[in-house]
Design a protein around this motif. Structure first.
Motif, PDB file in Angstrom:
ATOM      1  N   ILE A 153       3.201  56.646  51.065  1.00 41.11           N
ATOM      2  CA  ILE A 153       2.623  55.500  51.598  1.00 41.11           C
ATOM      3  C   ILE A 153       3.181  54.212  51.239  1.00 41.11           C
ATOM      4  O   ILE A 153       3.247  53.630  50.101  1.00 41.11           O
ATOM      5  CB  ILE A 153       1.215  55.481  51.554  1.00 41.11           C
ATOM      6  CG1 ILE A 153       0.384  56.787  51.837  1.00 41.11           C
ATOM      7  CG2 ILE A 153       0.335  54.093  52.217  1.00 41.11           C
ATOM      8  CD1 ILE A 153      -0.768  57.064  51.198  1.00 41.11           C
ATOM      9  N   SER A 154       3.932  53.437  52.284  1.00 39.13           N
ATOM     10  CA  SER A 154       4.684  52.203  52.090  1.00 39.13           C
ATOM     11  C   SER A 154       5.337  52.165  51.230  1.00 39.13           C
ATOM     12  O   SER A 154       5.631  51.024  50.414  1.00 39.13           O
ATOM     13  CB  SER A 154       3.327  51.203  51.931  1.00 39.13           C
ATOM     14  OG  SER A 154       2.375  51.123  52.999  1.00 39.13           O
ATOM     15  N   GLY A 155       6.117  53.199  50.499  1.00 38.46           N
ATOM     16  CA  GLY A 155       6.813  53.472  49.472  1.00 38.46           C
ATOM     17  C   GLY A 155       6.346  52.914  48.076  1.00 38.46           C
ATOM     18  O   GLY A 155       6.996  52.704  47.300  1.00 38.46           O
ATOM     19  N   ASN A 156       5.058  52.939  48.007  1.00 40.36           N
ATOM     20  CA  ASN A 156       4.306  52.552  46.980  1.00 40.36           C
ATOM     21  C   ASN A 156       3.449  53.628  46.272  1.00 40.36           C
ATOM     22  O   ASN A 156       3.293  53.422  45.160  1.00 40.36           O
ATOM     23  CB  ASN A 156       3.345  51.326  47.193  1.00 40.36           C
ATOM     24  CG  ASN A 156       3.945  50.115  47.601  1.00 40.36           C
ATOM     25  OD1 ASN A 156       5.210  49.735  46.976  1.00 40.36           O
ATOM     26  ND2 ASN A 156       3.683  49.456  48.818  1.00 40.36           N
ATOM     27  N   ALA A 157       3.032  54.382  47.214  1.00 36.73           N
ATOM     28  CA  ALA A 157       2.181  55.451  46.797  1.00 36.73           C
ATOM     29  C   ALA A 157       2.431  56.821  47.309  1.00 36.73           C
ATOM     30  O   ALA A 157       2.835  56.925  48.202  1.00 36.73           O
ATOM     31  CB  ALA A 157       0.707  55.146  46.896  1.00 36.73           C
ATOM     32  N   LEU A 158       2.216  57.803  46.510  1.00 36.90           N
ATOM     33  CA  LEU A 158       2.505  59.352  47.197  1.00 36.90           C
ATOM     34  C   LEU A 158       1.455  60.255  46.718  1.00 36.90           C
ATOM     35  O   LEU A 158       1.133  60.443  45.444  1.00 36.90           O
ATOM     36  CB  LEU A 158       3.987  59.859  46.310  1.00 36.90           C
ATOM     37  CG  LEU A 158       4.271  61.055  46.923  1.00 36.90           C
ATOM     38  CD1 LEU A 158       5.140  60.710  48.355  1.00 36.90           C
ATOM     39  CD2 LEU A 158       5.609  61.871  45.831  1.00 36.90           C
ATOM     40  N   ILE A 159       0.899  60.972  47.817  1.00 39.14           N
ATOM     41  CA  ILE A 159      -0.178  61.856  47.731  1.00 39.14           C
ATOM     42  C   ILE A 159       0.321  63.112  47.697  1.00 39.14           C
ATOM     43  O   ILE A 159       1.292  63.462  48.652  1.00 39.14           O
ATOM     44  CB  ILE A 159      -1.338  61.443  48.915  1.00 39.14           C
ATOM     45  CG1 ILE A 159      -1.936  60.108  48.611  1.00 39.14           C
ATOM     46  CG2 ILE A 159      -2.280  62.713  48.908  1.00 39.14           C
ATOM     47  CD1 ILE A 159      -2.955  59.852  49.632  1.00 39.14           C
ATOM     48  N   VAL A 160       0.540  63.922  46.402  1.00 39.63           N
ATOM     49  CA  VAL A 160       1.309  65.062  46.479  1.00 39.63           C
ATOM     50  C   VAL A 160       0.620  66.347  46.656  1.00 39.63           C
ATOM     51  O   VAL A 160       1.321  67.352  46.534  1.00 39.63           O
ATOM     52  CB  VAL A 160       1.987  64.819  45.175  1.00 39.63           C
ATOM     53  CG1 VAL A 160       2.808  63.795  45.032  1.00 39.63           C
ATOM     54  CG2 VAL A 160       1.117  65.328  44.274  1.00 39.63           C
ATOM     55  N   GLY A 161      -0.543  66.392  46.908  1.00 31.33           N
ATOM     56  CA  GLY A 161      -1.392  67.546  47.141  1.00 31.33           C
ATOM     57  C   GLY A 161      -1.220  68.551  45.654  1.00 31.33           C
ATOM     58  O   GLY A 161      -1.657  67.843  44.474  1.00 31.33           O
ATOM     59  N   ASP A 162      -0.770  69.550  45.781  1.00 28.47           N
ATOM     60  CA  ASP A 162      -0.388  70.346  44.408  1.00 28.47           C
ATOM     61  C   ASP A 162       0.983  70.485  44.085  1.00 28.47           C
ATOM     62  O   ASP A 162       1.363  71.418  43.194  1.00 28.47           O
ATOM     63  CB  ASP A 162      -1.228  71.572  44.692  1.00 28.47           C
ATOM     64  CG  ASP A 162      -2.656  71.825  44.118  1.00 28.47           C
ATOM     65  OD1 ASP A 162      -3.295  70.632  44.001  1.00 28.47           O
ATOM     66  OD2 ASP A 162      -3.213  72.713  44.658  1.00 28.47           O
ATOM     67  N   ALA A 163       2.058  69.629  44.499  1.00 28.29           N
ATOM     68  CA  ALA A 163       3.373  69.825  43.911  1.00 28.29           C
ATOM     69  C   ALA A 163       3.563  69.022  42.582  1.00 28.29           C
ATOM     70  O   ALA A 163       4.229  69.500  41.960  1.00 28.29           O
ATOM     71  CB  ALA A 163       4.055  68.763  44.855  1.00 28.29           C
ATOM     72  N   LEU A 164       2.469  68.460  42.154  1.00 28.61           N
ATOM     73  CA  LEU A 164       1.919  68.005  40.872  1.00 28.61           C
ATOM     74  C   LEU A 164       0.486  68.050  40.668  1.00 28.61           C
ATOM     75  O   LEU A 164      -0.057  68.225  41.360  1.00 28.61           O
ATOM     76  CB  LEU A 164       2.587  66.672  40.741  1.00 28.61           C
ATOM     77  CG  LEU A 164       4.239  66.300  40.689  1.00 28.61           C
ATOM     78  CD1 LEU A 164       4.054  64.665  40.912  1.00 28.61           C
ATOM     79  CD2 LEU A 164       4.933  66.998  39.877  1.00 28.61           C
ATOM     80  N   MET A 165       0.200  68.297  39.283  1.00 28.40           N
ATOM     81  CA  MET A 165      -1.158  68.382  39.035  1.00 28.40           C
ATOM     82  C   MET A 165      -1.528  67.502  37.871  1.00 28.40           C
ATOM     83  O   MET A 165      -0.769  67.354  37.023  1.00 28.40           O
ATOM     84  CB  MET A 165      -1.518  69.894  38.655  1.00 28.40           C
ATOM     85  CG  MET A 165      -1.523  70.893  39.771  1.00 28.40           C
ATOM     86  SD  MET A 165      -2.037  72.470  39.392  1.00 28.40           S
ATOM     87  CE  MET A 165      -2.077  73.436  41.044  1.00 28.40           C
TER      88      MET A 165
END
Length: 214
Positions: A153-165
């Motif tokens: 999102i806008s190069g500022n935030a990353l919503i990763v699901g479960d790629a990371l926890m």
């Protein structure tokens, strides 16, 4: 201005991303949190429902919420097999905590039927969400599942699901279908540089070199 609202659903999260009157819902959690999610969505003009992947703790309410909010469901095509069977992509774990979570998931949560639905939109690497009013693009980050995606999102935030926890502490996913692909995806996230990372499980943290902490 883009706003990210975290909807805490037990140990999991859903997110509403809004911008100039438009909003999307990312992930849907479990059935018992339907009311909470609907209440959070009501103030917004919802345009799209995105599933970061097809596991039931992220997708159980997909059919219900899509109908209630009158919005399409979007996901990666490589996770469609999980709609009919959440154990269709075998998972593994390396750590003790991961093995405990794996046992609870595979022998418990994942055995529950996922209410059937047919995705309306298939998202792929590089797709943008501009047509839904959100300045974001899709990253395909396989490993946890074949079709795991993140929303940048806008190069500022990353919503990763479960790629990371961040279920117990911030780390790469404790469960994976393909370890090699997961680590490639983790390296890719690290290389993005400064971002806030929003997890499917746990509080957001700043991006870092994740592979070192595995």
């Amino acid at each position: 201005m883009v706003t990210i609202e975290r909807i805490k659903c037990g140990n999991g999260n859903c997110y509403i991303v809004s911008n100039n009157g438009n909003a999307i819902l990312i992930d849907t959690s479990l059935e018992k949190y339907r009311g909470k999610i609907i209440s959070a969505c009501k103030p917004h003009k919802m345009r799209l429902l995105i599933l970061t992947h097809g596991h039931i703790d992220h997708a159980q309410n997909a059919a219900f919420l899509a109908n209630e909010l009158d919005i399409p469901i979007a996901m990666h095509k490589a996770d469609v097999d999980l709609i009919a069977d959440n154990n269709a992509q075998e998972l593994s774990a390396d750590t003790l905590l991961g093995k405990i979570v794996l046992s609870v998931s595979v022998n418990g949560t994942f055995k529950n039927p996922l209410p059937p639905f047919s995705p309306d939109v298939f998202l792929s690497e590089g797709d943008t969400l501009e047509k839904y009013g959100i300045p974001a693009n899709i990253l395909h980050l396989p490993g946890h599942t074949n079709g795991s995606i993140a929303i940048d999102i806008s190069g500022n935030a990353l919503i990763v699901g479960d790629a990371l926890m961040n279920m117990f502490y911030p780390t790469v996913s404790m469960l994976y279908h393909n370890r090699e692909e997961m680590l490639k995806s983790v390296s890719r996230i690290s290389a993005l540089g400064e971002r806030m990372i929003y997890f499917g499980h746990g509080k957001p943290v700043k991006n870092k070199n994740w592979a070192v902490h595995f």
